[in-house]
Design a protein around this motif. Structure first.
Motif, mmCIF file in Angstrom:
data_model
loop_
_atom_site.group_PDB
_atom_site.id
_atom_site.type_symbol
_atom_site.label_atom_id
_atom_site.label_comp_id
_atom_site.label_asym_id
_atom_site.label_seq_id
_atom_site.Cartn_x
_atom_site.Cartn_y
_atom_site.Cartn_z
ATOM 1 N N ASN A 92 1.005 -0.866 -0.004
ATOM 2 C CA ASN A 92 -0.348 -0.265 -0.199
ATOM 3 C C ASN A 92 1.280 1.056 -0.068
ATOM 4 O O ASN A 92 2.042 1.226 0.897
ATOM 5 N N VAL B 58 -4.335 -0.124 -8.302
ATOM 6 C CA VAL B 58 -4.185 -1.613 -8.257
ATOM 7 C C VAL B 58 -2.396 -1.799 -9.030
ATOM 8 O O VAL B 58 -3.538 -1.493 -10.212
ATOM 9 N N HIS C 154 -1.351 -0.775 -3.670
ATOM 10 C CA HIS C 154 -2.500 -0.199 -3.888
ATOM 11 C C HIS C 154 -1.446 0.848 -3.969
ATOM 12 O O HIS C 154 -1.687 1.694 -2.776
#
Lengths: 116, 109
Positions: free
Chosen positions: B10, B84, B104
């Motif tokens: 992330n 993504v 992400h």
């Protein structure tokens, strides 16, 4: 504008029902892939074809899944009987494969399957 | 089986920042694909590369085959880059792609 077309876009069905997903690859592409995407597993290869011949279906549960390519313009993925754990988005992709490896891939928009 | 590791999993950044996403894999390959998937959307192929570097607009992808490593860079990031990003090596005994778990990316205005 050439694109990979998948149907249906969304499918809700009950456990035990047969589900058929269809894919029209880009004209002239000789390689067609079926992938499945879930939150837990991400993207996984189910099966793929080169010049309509199945080359690898090791990622596919053989007892309930089958993939075919009856002609160069149509690939199908069938689940019979369907189970709730089959709920996922199924992507078809096509490309021009030459020798080892795969050229640039073009993905369809996916078929979202929900099995209740 | 090719083990694919992406980092970070992330990433949240501010608009304009330079973004780097890394991908490592365990088995020698013939090519590597970078894919982009917007929330609820389909998958788009950004790059396919087997050596060196490729550039498309603000996106740059590099690969080092010997080190089994690839990077995707985004210059002057923009909120529309939020998506993504998935690394997918191919070849190495199998034509079908093996996928990383994805990164992400959120770019805040």
């Amino acid at each position: 504008d050439a694109r990979v077309t998948q149907t249906p876009r969304d499918k809700v069905t009950e456990m035990g029902q047969e589900v058929t997903m269809r894919c029209q690859p880009i004209l002239g592409h000789n390689t067609v892939f079926w992938y499945r995407q879930t939150m837990m597993q991400g993207l996984e290869l189910l099966a793929y074809f080169r010049n309509r011949a199945p080359l690898d279906d090791s990622g596919m549960p053989k007892d309930r899944f089958s993939a075919e390519m009856p002609d160069a313009t149509l690939a199908t993925l069938k689940i019979q009987p369907s189970e709730p754990r089959d709920s996922a988005v199924y992507f078809c992709a096509s490309g021009l494969g030459v020798g080892i490896g795969t050229g640039e891939l073009f993905f369809g928009e996916g078929s979202r399957l929900t099995v209740l | 089986k090719n083990e694919v590791e992406q980092s970070p999993q992330n990433l949240t950044a501010q608009e304009g920042e330079f973004i780097t996403i890394n991908c490592s894999y365990s088995v020698g390959i013939s090519a590597l694909h970078w894919l982009q998937q917007h929330p609820g959307g389909g998958i788009v192929s950004l790059f396919m590369l087997s050596s060196g570097k490729k550039k498309h607009g603000r996106l740059i992808a590099t690969i080092n085959i010997q080190e089994k490593h690839s990077s995707l860079h985004i210059t002057a990031s923009h909120p529309r880059d939020s998506a993504v990003y998935i690394c997918a090596p191919s070849g190495g005994g199998a034509d079908g792609l093996t996928f990383g778990k994805g990164t992400h990316l959120i770019i805040q205005p």
